[in-house]
Design a protein around this motif. Sequence first.
Motif, PDB file in Angstrom:
ATOM      1  N   LEU A  50       0.816  -1.214   0.000  1.00  0.00           N
ATOM      2  CA  LEU A  50       0.000   0.000   0.000  1.00  0.00           C
ATOM      3  C   LEU A  50       0.852   1.267   0.000  1.00  0.00           C
ATOM      4  O   LEU A  50       0.347   2.347  -0.227  1.00  0.00           O
ATOM      5  N   CYS A  51       2.134   1.139   0.253  1.00  0.00           N
ATOM      6  CA  CYS A  51       3.073   2.264   0.126  1.00  0.00           C
ATOM      7  C   CYS A  51       2.660   3.476   0.957  1.00  0.00           C
ATOM      8  O   CYS A  51       2.438   4.575   0.423  1.00  0.00           O
ATOM      9  N   ILE A  52       2.543   3.298   2.260  1.00  0.00           N
ATOM     10  CA  ILE A  52       2.271   4.412   3.167  1.00  0.00           C
ATOM     11  C   ILE A  52       3.617   4.969   3.616  1.00  0.00           C
ATOM     12  O   ILE A  52       4.368   4.304   4.328  1.00  0.00           O
ATOM     13  N   SER A  53       3.951   6.174   3.190  1.00  0.00           N
ATOM     14  CA  SER A  53       5.261   6.746   3.452  1.00  0.00           C
ATOM     15  C   SER A  53       5.397   7.188   4.906  1.00  0.00           C
ATOM     16  O   SER A  53       4.404   7.386   5.620  1.00  0.00           O
ATOM     17  N   SER A  54       6.635   7.386   5.335  1.00  0.00           N
ATOM     18  CA  SER A  54       6.865   7.883   6.689  1.00  0.00           C
ATOM     19  C   SER A  54       6.293   9.295   6.844  1.00  0.00           C
ATOM     20  O   SER A  54       5.797   9.657   7.918  1.00  0.00           O
ATOM     21  N   ASP A  55       6.342  10.103   5.778  1.00  0.00           N
ATOM     22  CA  ASP A  55       5.753  11.445   5.826  1.00  0.00           C
ATOM     23  C   ASP A  55       4.243  11.370   6.023  1.00  0.00           C
ATOM     24  O   ASP A  55       3.654  12.169   6.767  1.00  0.00           O
ATOM     25  N   ALA A  56       3.596  10.416   5.350  1.00  0.00           N
ATOM     26  CA  ALA A  56       2.146  10.256   5.495  1.00  0.00           C
ATOM     27  C   ALA A  56       1.791   9.806   6.904  1.00  0.00           C
ATOM     28  O   ALA A  56       0.797  10.269   7.490  1.00  0.00           O
ATOM     29  N   ILE A  57       2.588   8.902   7.462  1.00  0.00           N
ATOM     30  CA  ILE A  57       2.341   8.446   8.831  1.00  0.00           C
ATOM     31  C   ILE A  57       2.500   9.606   9.808  1.00  0.00           C
ATOM     32  O   ILE A  57       1.655   9.816  10.691  1.00  0.00           O
ATOM     33  N   SER A  58       3.567  10.376   9.646  1.00  0.00           N
ATOM     34  CA  SER A  58       3.803  11.518  10.528  1.00  0.00           C
ATOM     35  C   SER A  58       2.668  12.538  10.424  1.00  0.00           C
ATOM     36  O   SER A  58       2.169  13.036  11.444  1.00  0.00           O
ATOM     37  N   ALA A  59       2.242  12.818   9.196  1.00  0.00           N
ATOM     38  CA  ALA A  59       1.155  13.785   8.998  1.00  0.00           C
ATOM     39  C   ALA A  59      -0.151  13.272   9.590  1.00  0.00           C
ATOM     40  O   ALA A  59      -0.937  14.033  10.168  1.00  0.00           O
ATOM     41  N   GLY A  60      -0.403  11.970   9.454  1.00  0.00           N
ATOM     42  CA  GLY A  60      -1.631  11.401  10.004  1.00  0.00           C
ATOM     43  C   GLY A  60      -1.698  11.551  11.510  1.00  0.00           C
ATOM     44  O   GLY A  60      -2.754  11.918  12.071  1.00  0.00           O
ATOM     45  N   LEU A  61      -0.592  11.290  12.193  1.00  0.00           N
ATOM     46  CA  LEU A  61      -0.569  11.433  13.645  1.00  0.00           C
ATOM     47  C   LEU A  61      -0.710  12.898  14.049  1.00  0.00           C
ATOM     48  O   LEU A  61      -1.371  13.223  15.041  1.00  0.00           O
ATOM     49  N   ARG A  62      -0.106  13.780  13.289  1.00  0.00           N
ATOM     50  CA  ARG A  62      -0.108  15.213  13.615  1.00  0.00           C
ATOM     51  C   ARG A  62      -1.486  15.849  13.406  1.00  0.00           C
ATOM     52  O   ARG A  62      -1.841  16.820  14.079  1.00  0.00           O
ATOM     53  N   ARG A  63      -2.279  15.279  12.482  1.00  0.00           N
ATOM     54  CA  ARG A  63      -3.557  15.899  12.121  1.00  0.00           C
ATOM     55  C   ARG A  63      -4.779  15.206  12.715  1.00  0.00           C
ATOM     56  O   ARG A  63      -5.888  15.737  12.645  1.00  0.00           O
ATOM     57  N   THR A  64      -4.596  14.025  13.280  1.00  0.00           N
ATOM     58  CA  THR A  64      -5.740  13.261  13.790  1.00  0.00           C
ATOM     59  C   THR A  64      -6.158  13.768  15.163  1.00  0.00           C
ATOM     60  O   THR A  64      -5.341  13.856  16.082  1.00  0.00           O
ATOM     61  N   TRP A  65      -7.428  14.106  15.299  1.00  0.00           N
ATOM     62  CA  TRP A  65      -7.966  14.499  16.585  1.00  0.00           C
ATOM     63  C   TRP A  65      -9.419  14.064  16.672  1.00  0.00           C
ATOM     64  O   TRP A  65     -10.056  13.782  15.656  1.00  0.00           O
ATOM     65  N   ILE A  66      -9.933  13.975  17.883  1.00  0.00           N
ATOM     66  CA  ILE A  66     -11.309  13.539  18.116  1.00  0.00           C
ATOM     67  C   ILE A  66     -12.004  14.628  18.916  1.00  0.00           C
ATOM     68  O   ILE A  66     -11.587  14.944  20.039  1.00  0.00           O
TER      69      ILE A  66
END
Length: 231
Positions: free
Chosen positions: A198-214
């Motif tokens: 699925l090719c999830i890059s380290s940048d995408a992982i970092s951005a996902g954690l930085r932008r995810t909120w509930i």
Amino acid sequence: MRPAAMEIVQPVAAYTLPPAGDATSTCAKSVDAMPRKTPVRLPPSAVRSSRGSVGMLVAGVAADGLRVAVDRRPAPGGAVHQGIALDHTDWLGDNIAEIAEEKFAVAPRGGVAIVAPQQPAVTAVLERRALERKITLLQASDFPLEIREIDSCLRHTFDLETHMRSYSGLQLALAGSHQVENARCAVLAAEALNRRHLCISSDAISAGLRRTWIAGRCEWVDGTPPVLLDG
């Protein structure tokens, strides 16, 4: 793309959850009416849409541990388990080992299971069941993590070492120390998906954690004094 339907199947009756509209109350009633240890089955029709078959389905089981199966999967998938504790005893069991057996049933044979740190009794069950079902068991505690910073809103920045990468300065938008363990499991899950091309890059992982909120979950509201919402 959203599933067309989900059927909760038991030997005699079946509960169908609607694909659209307010399904929350219907789902709650269906689960309440289910006998203990009822299997949950996602039929092939549940993972198709007008655009064709869904390449990946991420399913969260609200009543943790009810057995989930996806018919005709093209390849084994995976499961992520946070801390397993004495909960949902009406459905899952009367002791921690029995509950662990039920919750681990969602991990597909031949797939991958990522687990947060557990009680010794739980770990023993997971290791035994993983061996029996040829499941690759990734224990999050085996992957070194170091906290670099905690800001005034209790948001953490940390480094993480995995088999695939070294992550430096991962920032969480979600507040609370428990979110660090959730994030470690999420990173390992993303890397497991990478092994399925699925090719999830380290940048995408970092951005996902930085932008995810509930909303409403450890959420700070500016003011004098500031207010912390957690529902």
